[in-house]
Structure formats: C-alpha cells, structure tokens
Motif scaffolding. Structure first.
Motif, mmCIF file in Angstrom:
data_model
loop_
_atom_site.group_PDB
_atom_site.id
_atom_site.type_symbol
_atom_site.label_atom_id
_atom_site.label_comp_id
_atom_site.label_asym_id
_atom_site.label_seq_id
_atom_site.Cartn_x
_atom_site.Cartn_y
_atom_site.Cartn_z
ATOM 1 N N VAL A 36 -2.591 -2.397 -5.304
ATOM 2 C CA VAL A 36 -1.508 -2.625 -6.261
ATOM 3 C C VAL A 36 -2.149 -3.037 -7.581
ATOM 4 O O VAL A 36 -3.162 -3.739 -7.585
ATOM 5 C CB VAL A 36 -0.494 -3.692 -5.779
ATOM 6 C CG1 VAL A 36 0.254 -3.215 -4.544
ATOM 7 C CG2 VAL A 36 -1.150 -5.014 -5.505
ATOM 8 N N GLU A 37 -1.570 -2.577 -8.666
ATOM 9 C CA GLU A 37 -2.157 -2.871 -9.983
ATOM 10 C C GLU A 37 -1.965 -4.322 -10.388
ATOM 11 O O GLU A 37 -2.865 -4.943 -10.937
ATOM 12 C CB GLU A 37 -1.568 -1.933 -11.026
ATOM 13 C CG GLU A 37 -2.017 -0.494 -10.854
ATOM 14 C CD GLU A 37 -1.487 0.410 -11.950
ATOM 15 O OE1 GLU A 37 -1.158 -0.096 -13.047
ATOM 16 O OE2 GLU A 37 -1.407 1.615 -11.706
ATOM 17 N N THR A 38 -0.765 -4.865 -10.129
ATOM 18 C CA THR A 38 -0.475 -6.252 -10.501
ATOM 19 C C THR A 38 0.373 -6.896 -9.410
ATOM 20 O O THR A 38 0.997 -6.217 -8.603
ATOM 21 C CB THR A 38 0.323 -6.323 -11.828
ATOM 22 O OG1 THR A 38 1.565 -5.650 -11.654
ATOM 23 C CG2 THR A 38 -0.443 -5.713 -12.974
ATOM 24 N N GLY A 39 0.404 -8.209 -9.427
ATOM 25 C CA GLY A 39 1.295 -8.941 -8.541
ATOM 26 C C GLY A 39 0.767 -9.112 -7.133
ATOM 27 O O GLY A 39 -0.396 -8.866 -6.839
ATOM 28 N N ILE A 70 6.527 -8.751 15.455
ATOM 29 C CA ILE A 70 6.892 -9.002 14.062
ATOM 30 C C ILE A 70 5.647 -9.523 13.358
ATOM 31 O O ILE A 70 5.042 -10.502 13.801
ATOM 32 C CB ILE A 70 8.043 -10.028 13.958
ATOM 33 C CG1 ILE A 70 9.274 -9.503 14.716
ATOM 34 C CG2 ILE A 70 8.365 -10.329 12.500
ATOM 35 C CD1 ILE A 70 10.381 -10.521 14.868
ATOM 36 N N PHE A 71 5.288 -8.845 12.262
ATOM 37 C CA PHE A 71 4.056 -9.190 11.549
ATOM 38 C C PHE A 71 4.348 -9.360 10.058
ATOM 39 O O PHE A 71 4.922 -8.470 9.440
ATOM 40 C CB PHE A 71 3.015 -8.075 11.703
ATOM 41 C CG PHE A 71 2.705 -7.729 13.124
ATOM 42 C CD1 PHE A 71 1.763 -8.457 13.832
ATOM 43 C CD2 PHE A 71 3.348 -6.682 13.755
ATOM 44 C CE1 PHE A 71 1.468 -8.137 15.155
ATOM 45 C CE2 PHE A 71 3.055 -6.346 15.065
ATOM 46 C CZ PHE A 71 2.118 -7.079 15.767
ATOM 47 N N LEU A 72 3.943 -10.500 9.504
ATOM 48 C CA LEU A 72 3.988 -10.706 8.058
ATOM 49 C C LEU A 72 2.555 -10.800 7.579
ATOM 50 O O LEU A 72 1.768 -11.610 8.102
ATOM 51 C CB LEU A 72 4.754 -11.986 7.699
ATOM 52 C CG LEU A 72 4.842 -12.287 6.194
ATOM 53 C CD1 LEU A 72 5.623 -11.198 5.456
ATOM 54 C CD2 LEU A 72 5.471 -13.654 5.959
ATOM 55 N N PHE A 73 2.206 -9.958 6.595
ATOM 56 C CA PHE A 73 0.824 -9.932 6.124
ATOM 57 C C PHE A 73 0.763 -9.461 4.678
ATOM 58 O O PHE A 73 1.764 -9.023 4.112
ATOM 59 C CB PHE A 73 -0.037 -9.044 7.037
ATOM 60 C CG PHE A 73 0.337 -7.582 7.054
ATOM 61 C CD1 PHE A 73 -0.443 -6.651 6.400
ATOM 62 C CD2 PHE A 73 1.456 -7.138 7.735
ATOM 63 C CE1 PHE A 73 -0.114 -5.304 6.412
ATOM 64 C CE2 PHE A 73 1.796 -5.795 7.771
ATOM 65 C CZ PHE A 73 1.004 -4.879 7.101
ATOM 66 N N ARG A 74 -0.419 -9.597 4.081
ATOM 67 C CA ARG A 74 -0.674 -9.171 2.702
ATOM 68 C C ARG A 74 -1.546 -7.911 2.747
ATOM 69 O O ARG A 74 -2.765 -7.999 2.847
ATOM 70 C CB ARG A 74 -1.406 -10.269 1.929
ATOM 71 C CG ARG A 74 -0.612 -11.529 1.603
ATOM 72 C CD ARG A 74 0.310 -11.371 0.401
ATOM 73 N NE ARG A 74 -0.332 -10.878 -0.794
ATOM 74 C CZ ARG A 74 -0.922 -11.625 -1.735
ATOM 75 N NH1 ARG A 74 -0.942 -12.929 -1.611
ATOM 76 N NH2 ARG A 74 -1.468 -11.063 -2.788
ATOM 77 N N PRO A 75 -0.944 -6.726 2.700
ATOM 78 C CA PRO A 75 -1.719 -5.488 2.770
ATOM 79 C C PRO A 75 -2.574 -5.242 1.534
ATOM 80 O O PRO A 75 -3.470 -4.401 1.564
ATOM 81 C CB PRO A 75 -0.655 -4.404 2.941
ATOM 82 C CG PRO A 75 0.563 -4.975 2.317
ATOM 83 C CD PRO A 75 0.495 -6.460 2.583
ATOM 84 N N LEU A 99 5.923 -8.710 -5.519
ATOM 85 C CA LEU A 99 6.285 -9.759 -6.458
ATOM 86 C C LEU A 99 5.521 -9.577 -7.769
ATOM 87 O O LEU A 99 4.383 -9.149 -7.773
ATOM 88 C CB LEU A 99 5.968 -11.125 -5.871
ATOM 89 C CG LEU A 99 6.716 -11.470 -4.578
ATOM 90 C CD1 LEU A 99 6.261 -12.820 -4.051
ATOM 91 C CD2 LEU A 99 8.211 -11.455 -4.796
ATOM 92 N N ASN A 100 6.166 -9.931 -8.853
ATOM 93 C CA ASN A 100 5.581 -9.817 -10.194
ATOM 94 C C ASN A 100 5.215 -8.376 -10.541
ATOM 95 O O ASN A 100 4.231 -8.130 -11.209
ATOM 96 C CB ASN A 100 4.358 -10.718 -10.344
ATOM 97 C CG ASN A 100 4.685 -12.168 -10.086
ATOM 98 O OD1 ASN A 100 5.736 -12.651 -10.489
ATOM 99 N ND2 ASN A 100 3.814 -12.851 -9.397
#
Length: 101
Positions: A36-39, A70-75, A99-100
């Motif tokens: 992702v470029e930003t955020g 159920i998985f929450l993660f930062r790809p 976000l952002n």
C-alpha cells in the motif's frame, strides 16, 4: 475452463472492501506482502468453509485468531500465505480496511 479462485466483490470503497472468495482444490496462495502506498491496511478473514485437507492460512504476524477460523492481521506488514488445498474448497469472507487512504 474453471478457475481456481472465485472472488465476489460485495462492497468496495476507498477505505473498505468486502469480498467473498472461494478457493478450489489444488489452489495455494504463495507468501507475499500487500503493498500500500500510504496508511495502514488491516484484514479480517472469516473462514466459512474449511477444506477437508490443506488450505491452512499462515502469517508472520497475527493480531488475533479465533478457533482457527477468524483472523485479523496486517497484510501490509507481514508475509502471509495459504497452503495448497489438497481436498475440498476454502470459502472466506474477507473485510479489508485501509486507514488514512
């Protein structure tokens, strides 16, 4: 010819995407990081149908997991993958929050 992945977009906005994704037998997802470029980028994946064999989600960083469904993660920060589906299919309801953006 049948594709190994069917991705149905349920909602798509600049900040939120909801997809219903079906992975068929024989498919795998190689380890990768989503650029992702930003955020900040978060994914909440809910496994609705687990394959009979294979199709295991793996990641280098997990915020939380519930009952291995159920998985929450930062790809955008951590490598993630899915092992090859040996038998059956894997159906995932995926919520992606940017976000952002």
């Amino acid at each position: 010819m049948m594709t190994n992945v069917v991705n149905k977009v349920l909602l798509y906005t600049r900040r939120l995407a909801i997809n219903l994704v079906t992975y068929r037998e024989g498919h795998s997802v190689p380890a990768h990081i989503d650029n992702v470029e930003t955020g900040q980028y978060y994914k909440l994946n809910v496994v609705i149908v687990k394959p009979k064999e294979g199709g295991v989600f793996q990641t280098d960083g997990l915020i939380f997991s519930v009952m291995n469904r159920i998985f929450l993660f930062r790809p955008d920060l951590y490598s993630h993958s899915v092992t090859q589906i040996q038998h059956g299919k894997r159906v995932v309801l995926s919520f992606a929050l940017h976000l952002n953006a």
